[in-house]
Design an enzyme around this catalytic site. Sequence first.
Site, PDB file in Angstrom:
ATOM      1  N   LEU A 193      73.223  -2.427  45.079  1.00 52.31           N
ATOM      2  CA  LEU A 193      73.502  -1.033  44.721  1.00 52.31           C
ATOM      3  C   LEU A 193      72.390  -0.405  43.882  1.00 52.31           C
ATOM      4  CD1 LEU A 193      77.298  -1.399  43.824  1.00 52.31           C
ATOM      5  CD2 LEU A 193      76.243  -0.881  46.043  1.00 52.31           C
TER       6      LEU A 193
ATOM      7  N   GLY B 240      71.898   5.839  44.181  1.00 52.78           N
ATOM      8  CA  GLY B 240      72.445   6.571  45.338  1.00 52.78           C
ATOM      9  C   GLY B 240      73.888   6.161  45.596  1.00 52.78           C
ATOM     10  N   HIS B 241      74.129   4.860  45.626  1.00 47.74           N
ATOM     11  CA  HIS B 241      75.498   4.361  45.840  1.00 47.74           C
ATOM     12  C   HIS B 241      76.408   4.814  44.703  1.00 47.74           C
ATOM     13  CE1 HIS B 241      73.028   1.080  47.852  1.00 47.74           C
ATOM     14  NE2 HIS B 241      73.828   1.445  48.836  1.00 47.74           N
TER      15      HIS B 241
ATOM     16  N   SER C 131      66.714   3.807  48.360  1.00 50.95           N
ATOM     17  CA  SER C 131      67.181   2.871  49.368  1.00 50.95           C
ATOM     18  C   SER C 131      66.890   1.463  48.869  1.00 50.95           C
ATOM     19  CB  SER C 131      66.428   3.115  50.681  1.00 50.95           C
ATOM     20  OG  SER C 131      66.585   2.013  51.533  1.00 50.95           O
TER      21      SER C 131
ATOM     22  N   ARG D 199      65.782  -0.714  50.584  1.00 47.24           N
ATOM     23  CA  ARG D 199      64.531  -1.126  51.252  1.00 47.24           C
ATOM     24  C   ARG D 199      63.284  -0.742  50.453  1.00 47.24           C
ATOM     25  NH1 ARG D 199      65.938   1.213  57.207  1.00 47.24           N
ATOM     26  NH2 ARG D 199      67.649  -0.185  57.663  1.00 47.24           N
TER      27      ARG D 199
HETATM   28  P1  AMP Z   1      74.492   0.954  52.416  1.00 50.72           P
HETATM   29  O1  AMP Z   1      74.885  -0.007  51.358  1.00 50.72           O
HETATM   30  O2  AMP Z   1      73.037   1.062  52.625  1.00 50.72           O
HETATM   31  O3  AMP Z   1      75.286   0.755  53.687  1.00 50.72           O
HETATM   32  O4  AMP Z   1      74.945   2.397  51.881  1.00 50.72           O
HETATM   33  C1  AMP Z   1      76.247   2.652  51.461  1.00 50.72           C
HETATM   34  C2  AMP Z   1      76.434   4.138  51.322  1.00 50.72           C
HETATM   35  O5  AMP Z   1      75.549   4.657  50.339  1.00 50.72           O
HETATM   36  C3  AMP Z   1      76.151   4.912  52.619  1.00 50.72           C
HETATM   37  O6  AMP Z   1      77.139   5.924  52.779  1.00 50.72           O
HETATM   38  C4  AMP Z   1      74.787   5.489  52.347  1.00 50.72           C
HETATM   39  O7  AMP Z   1      74.517   6.669  53.078  1.00 50.72           O
HETATM   40  C5  AMP Z   1      74.865   5.772  50.860  1.00 50.72           C
HETATM   41  N1  AMP Z   1      73.525   5.900  50.273  1.00 50.72           N
HETATM   42  C6  AMP Z   1      72.478   5.063  50.443  1.00 50.72           C
HETATM   43  N2  AMP Z   1      71.384   5.540  49.815  1.00 50.72           N
HETATM   44  C7  AMP Z   1      71.737   6.711  49.258  1.00 50.72           C
HETATM   45  C8  AMP Z   1      71.037   7.698  48.495  1.00 50.72           C
HETATM   46  N3  AMP Z   1      69.749   7.575  48.175  1.00 50.72           N
HETATM   47  N4  AMP Z   1      71.727   8.791  48.084  1.00 50.72           N
HETATM   48  C9  AMP Z   1      73.051   8.933  48.400  1.00 50.72           C
HETATM   49  N5  AMP Z   1      73.757   8.044  49.122  1.00 50.72           N
HETATM   50  C10 AMP Z   1      73.110   6.950  49.552  1.00 50.72           C
END
Ligand code: AMP
Length: 282
Positions: free
Chosen positions: A33, A36-37, A187, A189
Amino acid sequence: MEIFKYRKNLKLHLAKLRTEGRSLGFVPTMGALHEGHISLIRKAKTETGAVICSIFVNPTQFNDKKDLEKYPRPVEMDIAMLEAAGCDVVYIPDTGDIYPDGQEMKASFDSDGLDTRLEGASRPGHFAGVVQVVKTFLDIIEPNRMYLGQKDYQQYVILTKLVEKMKMSVTVVRCDIVREKNGLAMSSRNARLSEPVRWKAGIIYVTLRYAVSLFPLLSFAEIKNMAVDAINSVEGFKVDYFEILDAENLNVIENKNNVREIVIVTAVIVDGVRLLDNVVIG
Ligand code: AMP
């Protein structure tokens, strides 16, 4: 904050929350996390009575098994961040709890061709896996609202379609992109980039905004060409796609006539890392 590993115990706890009259906000994640999360957790916190976050690195959405193995899993740190953000419930299942009958896809979902374009073109089967896991989570949790990041715009559109087509009673909430200081979309990444490259990657968001500023002056085709050239001119950067689309159905558009919202989506490969970004224009 309550932590659950098994759906059976989770469901009992959620039933109790519901009888207390609390509405449920769900934030699906794969962990590792960042801010963003956490912004999704905070938004859910202001709009619902209890926030449930899932952490599950879903094997069925990885077409590259090496990617799956490499995916970071800093669970202790994730839990600390969720606790600090005021998350109420965390669900961290094993694969067996999510797919008790095996990982085979049971029912396919017709996303009207959305799953094979853009991200789907270079990651065959990716969105089928995303749909499979999110549908499973929605069946287990039965939240009132689900919070998704605009960051993964195509995923947001496909999951909104899933909820509509399956007539599920959950409201999908699109949450703004949280960015680093230079504009790079946060991200997990990004950690794979060297510091100078991460800094240079700010060009992606700069270009997206520049593209928007050119709307009154140039055709969409001209804007697209300029943007691709600008990003590709940075050493080590390669645009996979840069598209100006109807934000509702991801259809390619040539102008903004009769379109309620436009989205410009891009994927850029930087030193072998695939970076996604987009802007939505009302
Ligand atoms: P993930 O763990 O990558 O599957 O992401 C989980 C959730 O967090 C998804 O709905 C993503 O779109 C959101 N998310 C990832 N990066 C960001 C970010 N920089 N800003 C807002 N939401 C994000």
